[in-house]
Motif scaffolding. Structure first.
Motif, PDB file in Angstrom:
ATOM      1  N   PRO A  99      -6.399   7.678  16.018  1.00 15.29           N
ATOM      2  CA  PRO A  99      -5.741   8.197  14.813  1.00 15.29           C
ATOM      3  C   PRO A  99      -4.340   7.619  14.565  1.00 15.29           C
ATOM      4  O   PRO A  99      -3.973   7.361  13.419  1.00 15.29           O
ATOM      5  CB  PRO A  99      -5.656   9.702  15.052  1.00 15.29           C
ATOM      6  N   GLN A 100      -3.580   7.419  15.644  1.00 17.76           N
ATOM      7  CA  GLN A 100      -2.228   6.891  15.471  1.00 17.76           C
ATOM      8  C   GLN A 100      -2.257   5.448  15.003  1.00 17.76           C
ATOM      9  O   GLN A 100      -1.547   5.058  14.079  1.00 17.76           O
ATOM     10  CB  GLN A 100      -1.444   7.027  16.777  1.00 17.76           C
ATOM     11  N   VAL A 152      -9.562  -1.667   4.798  1.00 16.35           N
ATOM     12  CA  VAL A 152     -10.849  -1.153   5.264  1.00 16.35           C
ATOM     13  C   VAL A 152     -10.828  -1.000   6.781  1.00 16.35           C
ATOM     14  O   VAL A 152     -11.296   0.011   7.325  1.00 16.35           O
ATOM     15  CB  VAL A 152     -12.009  -2.070   4.802  1.00 16.35           C
ATOM     16  N   TRP A 153     -10.278  -1.976   7.470  1.00 11.47           N
ATOM     17  CA  TRP A 153     -10.149  -1.909   8.925  1.00 11.47           C
ATOM     18  C   TRP A 153      -9.396  -0.642   9.325  1.00 11.47           C
ATOM     19  O   TRP A 153      -9.782   0.058  10.259  1.00 11.47           O
ATOM     20  CB  TRP A 153      -9.456  -3.169   9.434  1.00 11.47           C
ATOM     21  N   SER A 154      -8.320  -0.335   8.602  1.00 10.64           N
ATOM     22  CA  SER A 154      -7.535   0.856   8.950  1.00 10.64           C
ATOM     23  C   SER A 154      -8.367   2.137   8.839  1.00 10.64           C
ATOM     24  O   SER A 154      -8.082   3.115   9.531  1.00 10.64           O
ATOM     25  CB  SER A 154      -6.283   0.965   8.067  1.00 10.64           C
ATOM     26  N   LEU A 155      -9.367   2.132   7.999  1.00 11.94           N
ATOM     27  CA  LEU A 155     -10.204   3.320   7.828  1.00 11.94           C
ATOM     28  C   LEU A 155     -11.237   3.502   8.937  1.00 11.94           C
ATOM     29  O   LEU A 155     -11.752   4.604   9.122  1.00 11.94           O
ATOM     30  CB  LEU A 155     -10.925   3.271   6.473  1.00 11.94           C
ATOM     31  N   ILE A 156     -11.526   2.439   9.675  1.00 11.79           N
ATOM     32  CA  ILE A 156     -12.561   2.548  10.711  1.00 11.79           C
ATOM     33  C   ILE A 156     -11.999   2.518  12.134  1.00 11.79           C
ATOM     34  O   ILE A 156     -12.762   2.657  13.085  1.00 11.79           O
ATOM     35  CB  ILE A 156     -13.653   1.472  10.524  1.00 11.79           C
ATOM     36  N   ILE A 157     -10.712   2.351  12.280  1.00 10.43           N
ATOM     37  CA  ILE A 157     -10.088   2.395  13.607  1.00 10.43           C
ATOM     38  C   ILE A 157     -10.266   3.804  14.177  1.00 10.43           C
ATOM     39  O   ILE A 157     -10.026   4.796  13.484  1.00 10.43           O
ATOM     40  CB  ILE A 157      -8.594   2.012  13.524  1.00 10.43           C
ATOM     41  N   MET A 190      -5.802  17.870   5.051  1.00  8.12           N
ATOM     42  CA  MET A 190      -6.078  17.603   3.652  1.00  8.12           C
ATOM     43  C   MET A 190      -5.268  16.404   3.134  1.00  8.12           C
ATOM     44  O   MET A 190      -5.798  15.589   2.390  1.00  8.12           O
ATOM     45  CB  MET A 190      -5.769  18.868   2.836  1.00  8.12           C
ATOM     46  N   ILE A 191      -4.008  16.314   3.552  1.00  8.79           N
ATOM     47  CA  ILE A 191      -3.159  15.192   3.129  1.00  8.79           C
ATOM     48  C   ILE A 191      -3.748  13.872   3.626  1.00  8.79           C
ATOM     49  O   ILE A 191      -3.806  12.891   2.884  1.00  8.79           O
ATOM     50  CB  ILE A 191      -1.699  15.362   3.616  1.00  8.79           C
ATOM     51  N   LEU A 192      -4.216  13.869   4.881  1.00  9.67           N
ATOM     52  CA  LEU A 192      -4.788  12.647   5.442  1.00  9.67           C
ATOM     53  C   LEU A 192      -6.059  12.244   4.697  1.00  9.67           C
ATOM     54  O   LEU A 192      -6.290  11.059   4.444  1.00  9.67           O
ATOM     55  CB  LEU A 192      -5.068  12.822   6.938  1.00  9.67           C
ATOM     56  N   LEU A 204       0.678   9.239   3.923  1.00  8.50           N
ATOM     57  CA  LEU A 204       0.580   9.021   5.360  1.00  8.50           C
ATOM     58  C   LEU A 204       1.826   9.505   6.085  1.00  8.50           C
ATOM     59  O   LEU A 204       1.752  10.134   7.149  1.00  8.50           O
ATOM     60  CB  LEU A 204       0.323   7.543   5.666  1.00  8.50           C
ATOM     61  N   LEU A 205       2.997   9.235   5.500  1.00  6.52           N
ATOM     62  CA  LEU A 205       4.245   9.696   6.125  1.00  6.52           C
ATOM     63  C   LEU A 205       4.352  11.214   6.087  1.00  6.52           C
ATOM     64  O   LEU A 205       4.824  11.824   7.049  1.00  6.52           O
ATOM     65  CB  LEU A 205       5.440   9.033   5.445  1.00  6.52           C
TER      66      LEU A 205
END
Length: 124
Positions: free
Chosen positions: A74-75, A66-71, A1-3, A118-119
């Motif tokens: 997961p890490q 946006v790039w970070s959302l489609i990678i 849920m946090i993610l 995220l942290l």
């Protein structure tokens, strides 16, 4: 849920920066006059190129988010998001210190919230 909430924040920050890109690159001498009411009206035209440059940088931040959302990994998705949110936060803090305190609320605070989420997710 946090993610999930973090990804929503990332998307919102990206959308804000796409808006900043549009405002600074394409609407500096029109709509920006209404947004930046404290900026002297006679300086919009002479600073059009500078604003466009600034808008381009905001576009790069948005694209990175946006790039970070489609990678797929997961890490790496989190690492890239943290990097770009960190860039946004630093830009927002600098803007708040040098231009307007409102920039902290509009730019830095959402980025810092995304970083915190995220942290927190990483700690689970």
């Amino acid at each position: 849920m946090i993610l999930f909430i973090a990804k929503i924040i990332i998307a919102v920050v990206a959308l804000l920066h796409f808006y900043f890109l549009w405002l600074e690159m394409f609407a500096w001498t029109t709509k920006a006059k209404k947004v930046f009411r404290n900026f002297p009206e006679d300086l919009f035209e002479p600073t059009k190129t500078l604003a466009a440059n600034q808008g381009l940088y905001n576009g790069f931040l948005a694209a990175g988010l946006v790039w970070s959302l489609i990678i797929q990994d997961p890490q790496w998705q989190i690492y890239v998001a943290l990097f770009f949110l960190g860039c946004v936060a630093v830009a927002g803090i600098y803007g708040a210190l040098t231009a307007s305190k409102k920039i902290f609320t509009v730019q830095a605070l959402p980025a810092l919230l995304g970083i915190a989420l995220l942290l927190a997710h990483q700690m689970l």
